[in-house]
Design an enzyme around this catalytic site. Structure first.
Site, PDB file in Angstrom:
ATOM      1  N   LYS A 154     -23.931 -21.378  21.467  1.00 47.96           N
ATOM      2  CA  LYS A 154     -23.242 -21.686  22.721  1.00 47.96           C
ATOM      3  C   LYS A 154     -23.908 -22.906  23.338  1.00 47.96           C
ATOM      4  O   LYS A 154     -25.083 -22.866  23.712  1.00 47.96           O
ATOM      5  CB  LYS A 154     -23.319 -20.491  23.664  1.00 47.96           C
ATOM      6  CG  LYS A 154     -22.639 -20.696  25.010  1.00 47.96           C
ATOM      7  CD  LYS A 154     -22.743 -19.407  25.825  1.00 47.96           C
ATOM      8  CE  LYS A 154     -22.029 -19.514  27.161  1.00 47.96           C
ATOM      9  NZ  LYS A 154     -22.128 -18.244  27.919  1.00 47.96           N
ATOM     10  N   SER A 187     -13.929 -22.672  23.214  1.00 52.44           N
ATOM     11  CA  SER A 187     -14.508 -23.349  24.369  1.00 52.44           C
ATOM     12  C   SER A 187     -14.036 -22.663  25.632  1.00 52.44           C
ATOM     13  O   SER A 187     -12.879 -22.219  25.728  1.00 52.44           O
ATOM     14  CB  SER A 187     -14.103 -24.823  24.393  1.00 52.44           C
ATOM     15  OG  SER A 187     -14.756 -25.511  25.447  1.00 52.44           O
ATOM     16  N   GLY A 188     -14.952 -22.526  26.604  1.00 56.26           N
ATOM     17  CA  GLY A 188     -14.620 -21.918  27.884  1.00 56.26           C
ATOM     18  C   GLY A 188     -15.048 -22.788  29.031  1.00 56.26           C
ATOM     19  O   GLY A 188     -15.402 -23.960  28.853  1.00 56.26           O
ATOM     20  N   GLY A 189     -15.046 -22.201  30.222  1.00 55.88           N
ATOM     21  CA  GLY A 189     -15.366 -22.989  31.406  1.00 55.88           C
ATOM     22  C   GLY A 189     -16.798 -23.459  31.453  1.00 55.88           C
ATOM     23  O   GLY A 189     -17.102 -24.492  32.045  1.00 55.88           O
ATOM     24  N   THR A 246     -19.127 -24.558  24.992  1.00 54.06           N
ATOM     25  CA  THR A 246     -18.395 -24.496  23.729  1.00 54.06           C
ATOM     26  C   THR A 246     -19.241 -23.726  22.724  1.00 54.06           C
ATOM     27  O   THR A 246     -20.467 -23.866  22.691  1.00 54.06           O
ATOM     28  CB  THR A 246     -18.108 -25.910  23.199  1.00 54.06           C
ATOM     29  OG1 THR A 246     -17.360 -26.620  24.186  1.00 54.06           O
ATOM     30  CG2 THR A 246     -17.322 -25.857  21.904  1.00 54.06           C
ATOM     31  N   VAL A 247     -18.584 -22.902  21.905  1.00 56.59           N
ATOM     32  CA  VAL A 247     -19.281 -22.098  20.904  1.00 56.59           C
ATOM     33  C   VAL A 247     -18.964 -22.651  19.522  1.00 56.59           C
ATOM     34  O   VAL A 247     -17.791 -22.863  19.177  1.00 56.59           O
ATOM     35  CB  VAL A 247     -18.882 -20.612  20.996  1.00 56.59           C
ATOM     36  CG1 VAL A 247     -19.655 -19.788  19.960  1.00 56.59           C
ATOM     37  CG2 VAL A 247     -19.146 -20.073  22.401  1.00 56.59           C
ATOM     38  N   ASP A 301     -19.491  -8.611  33.219  1.00 57.95           N
ATOM     39  CA  ASP A 301     -18.279  -9.334  32.812  1.00 57.95           C
ATOM     40  C   ASP A 301     -17.697  -8.704  31.552  1.00 57.95           C
ATOM     41  O   ASP A 301     -17.319  -9.398  30.615  1.00 57.95           O
ATOM     42  CB  ASP A 301     -18.595 -10.813  32.578  1.00 57.95           C
ATOM     43  CG  ASP A 301     -17.327 -11.677  32.588  1.00 57.95           C
ATOM     44  OD1 ASP A 301     -16.300 -11.229  33.144  1.00 57.95           O
ATOM     45  OD2 ASP A 301     -17.362 -12.784  32.029  1.00 57.95           O
TER      46      ASP A 301
END
Length: 747
Positions: A42, A22-24, A27-28, A136
């Protein structure tokens, strides 16, 4: 990682098996297709589902990921960007990320490192060939699969032929792996920004740390922009290639295709670091230098704003920002950029020593200019109304008075001798970026006022006339707001003599008024099917117009100019201009326009000059020797372009030929402003450089004075000259003044 309580059991008909991370933004999850093939889904966090800007960004991510072949990336299997909670499914790539690999087993070396470098270069080649910039590239976005490295997460990528989404002004990315241009002017990054990020990745893979690592993200960002990379621990054979990727200027870096050629020629084991060699890691090998010296075509950085016209105090808005937009808070890693200009200012910011240009600090006086009685250096911060606007003031000098405005300040009067305030009129609304003071006559100051968010019944924007003596409001009128789309400048009203010419709120006509009384002297409708903006040409006034269709599409490529009779408002015969073009000023009685080079629908710099003789209506064109990107300006009949890295170039508008070019240490400088024997350029940090207009000889420079963004492009000039006094507008509504013969010492 197993599913958690509250996690969904299926998304889009795909049953979920595990939570991968999970990121900002989301969630994957690991899921299965009906065939049993694993996919990674995602799921965007619920709090972003109602954010229209975020949905646009997510749609761009899906579109960018679909455009890439999947040979070196995670191919898109399915997606629902319009779902109540958006999601995207991609092929599941088994393997550790590069970040996990370095954390568990340490740096790579030999053939493993070379194959990583080649695999990532191949990935970038395929990504760039379909017109996508990743933006990125970092260790957590590289998966080391059994078949080779794969690049994932196109969350902030963009198509090269599209405008970058503004995303409320945020500079998004990860500072240790971002290019200088991404930190300084994120809207303008191109494919070679990814090449810079790849260079930082290879250093990280070879050493376990980045080439610009520091104790804080602020200093890391500072070092990315200003400092040489630390490459002493990188194998010698790889070092020269990496150093070419880490060139500060985008055009100094190889393309992905060129990078592949360089990498494939390297020995299999890459050799040692040769750390004892003097200057290890700082000098590019001669073969690589010659390779890039032979490249003839620079890749311009997309400019984001256009420059100001002469002495109105109000211009300057981004070329790349094709439509006007409102200021938003600068969030996330933009803080790191601010530190570059202010908090880290005690460090040498340019690599050129105290003078920023490799020259002796001559402290040349401004001959023949007078200094006002009682003048002394001063500094002042003007309090704005409404939301805090970090860099919007611009000023004009009238005798002992200094009139400034912009952002949350309609207008303010300050004594130019000591900076003491006389009066201030504030605007409580959210202003349009790049909209500054309209101008001033002998008895009247004119600025903009914007409606407060809790007062929707008020006009969105108004031109306001204020008594120059006491700050009393005299009159106001709703103002149009399409000049940016027509001319590339935010200038909807101009002062001409003792009158002010505005665009009405419906964007259908010009209106001229006596600046002090507000009495209307004439109204002139725009030609049918067009929208127009006023363009001052010395004592003359022109109208620049474009069709409704081009304005609405923000693609004005066929503008038309009309002379405007100042007494009656009557329009003269039309003069067609091969555009897009941005009015710059006057040279030898002719209006000078810079022609914009387009790449698809995006501006990519300036590649020509158009000159219009108002009386004869004759238009002449000249090609520039190359495409120039940066902030354009004009003074005393010469064009100037200030690159975001501090390089200033003077151009003859009649021939398009370069007169001179001078490297300065003032990144993101706007200007020029002409003083006695000097040209002044200044950035949002308040740093000023003075150059000789004759040949660009360095005269002096100052240190930063405010925490502002460096590397900005397209801002209008921040310097005002009052005799021998130099008054500078910087970030956070900061004004300061000094004697041009005694500028603040640098260092």
């Amino acid at each position: 990682m197993s599913l958690r309580g509250g996690d969904p059991t299926e998304i889009g008909g795909y049953p979920l098996e595990a939570r991968l991370g999970s990121g900002g933004m989301g969630t994957v999850f690991l899921a299965r297709m009906s065939s049993g093939r694993p996919v990674a889904i995602k799921l965007i966090h619920q709090q972003f589902a109602g954010d229209d800007e975020f949905r646009i960004r997510f749609r761009q991510e899906v579109a960018a990921a679909r455009r890439v072949s999947g040979a070196f990336t995670a191919a898109v299997v399915d997606a629902a960007p319009e779902a109540e909670q958006p999601w995207m499914a991609t092929t599941y790539i088994e393997g550790q990320t590069l970040a996990q690999r370095i954390a568990t087993k340490g740096p790579l070396n030999g053939a493993e490192l070379k194959m990583l470098a080649i695999g990532l270069a191949e990935a970038l080649r395929d990504i760039h060939r379909v017109g996508v910039v990743h933006r990125d590239l970092k260790p957590s976005n590289v998966v080391l699969s059994p078949e080779g490295p794969r690049v994932i997460d196109f969350g902030i990528s963009r198509a090269v032929d599209q405008q970058t989404l503004t995303m409320t002004g945020r500079v998004i990315g990860t500072p240790p792996f971002m290019s200088p241009e991404q930190l300084q002017a994120p809207r303008g990054v191109g494919p070679r920004s990814d090449v810079f990020s790849l260079g930082t990745l290879l250093v990280y893979a070879a050493t376990g740390h980045g080439p610009f690592d520091a104790d804080s993200p602020y200093m890391t960002a500072y070092q990315v922009v200003h400092d040489e990379p630390s490459l002493g621990a990188v194998p010698v054979a790889l070092r020269a290639v990496v150093e070419s990727c880490l060139a500060k200027e985008a055009e100094g870096r190889p393309s992905a295709d060129e990078l592949l050629v360089l990498l494939r020629d390297l020995p299999a084991d890459l050799g040692g670091t040769d750390a004892n060699v003097a200057g290890a890691g700082r000098t590019r090998d001669m073969d690589t230098q010659q390779h890039f010296a032979a490249r003839a075509t620079p890749v311009p950085i997309v400019p984001t704003t256009a420059s100001a016209g002469p002495d109105t105090g109000s211009t300057g808005a981004p070329l790349g920002r094709r439509l006007r937009r409102r200021w938003r808070p600068v969030l996330a890693t933009a803080v790191a950029v601010a530190a570059i200009g202010g908090g880290a200012a005690a460090l040498k910011a340019d690599g050129f020593g105290a003078d920023g240009g490799g020259h002796k600090d001559n402290r040349v006086a401004a001959p023949g200019a007078a200094l006002q009685d009682g003048f002394g250096p001063w500094r002042k911060t003007v309090q704005a109304g409404g939301e805090d606007i970090p860099d919007e003031l611009r000023c004009v000098a009238r005798g002992e008075a200094l009139f400034c405005g912009g952002g949350g300040v309609v207008a303010t009067r300050i004594k130019s001798s000591d900076g003491s305030p006389v009066w201030t009129v504030k605007s409580s609304g959210v202003p349009v970026q790049g909209t500054h003071l309209v101008g001033a006559t002998d008895d009247t100051v004119l600025g903009y006022r914007f409606a407060a968010q809790d007062a929707p019944q008020d006009p969105p924007s108004e031109v306001v006339a204020v008594d120059a003596d006491n700050g009393r409001e005299l009159w106001s009128v709703p103002s149009g707001a399409r000049s940016m789309a027509v001319t590339g400048r935010t200038q909807d009203a101009v002062v001409v003599g003792s009158a002010v010419v505005t665009v009405d709120a419906s964007n259908s006509r010009f209106e001229a008024r006596d600046a002090h009384s507000g009495t209307v002297t004439w109204k002139t409708p725009f030609p049918a099917g067009t929208q127009c903006a006023p363009v001052p040409v010395g004592p003359r006034l022109l109208a620049m117009c474009a069709t409704d269709a081009e304005v609405d599409a923000s693609e004005v490529r066929h503008p038309t100019l009309y002379s405007v009779d100042r007494a009656s408002g009557t329009l003269g015969r039309p003069v067609a201009v091969d555009g897009p073009a941005v009015p710059m000023g006057v040279a030898n009685g002719r209006l000078v326009l810079l022609r914009v080079r387009m790449e698809g629908t995006a501006p990519a710099g300036y590649d020509g000059v158009a000159r219009v003789h108002p009386a004869s209506r004759k238009v002449t064109y000249a090609r520039l020797s190359r495409t120039y990107s940066g902030t354009p300006g004009m003074a005393d009949g010469t064009l100037y372009v200030s690159r975001q890295t501090g390089l200033v170039t003077a151009i003859d508008p009649a021939t398009g030929r370069e007169k001179w070019s001078r490297q300065t240490g003032v990144e993101g400088a706007s200007g020029p402003v002409a003083g006695a024997g000097a040209l002044y350029f200044s950035s949002a940090t308040g740093r000023v450089v003075a150059l000789s207009p004759h040949d660009g000889t360095f005269l002096w420079t100052t240190d930063p004075r405010a925490d502002g963004l460096t590397g900005e492009q397209g801002a209008s000039p921040r310097v005002t000259v009052a005799g021998r006094a130099v008054i500078v507008a910087a970030a956070e509504n900061t004004l300061f003044a000094f004697d041009a013969q005694k500028p603040p010492k640098s260092g």
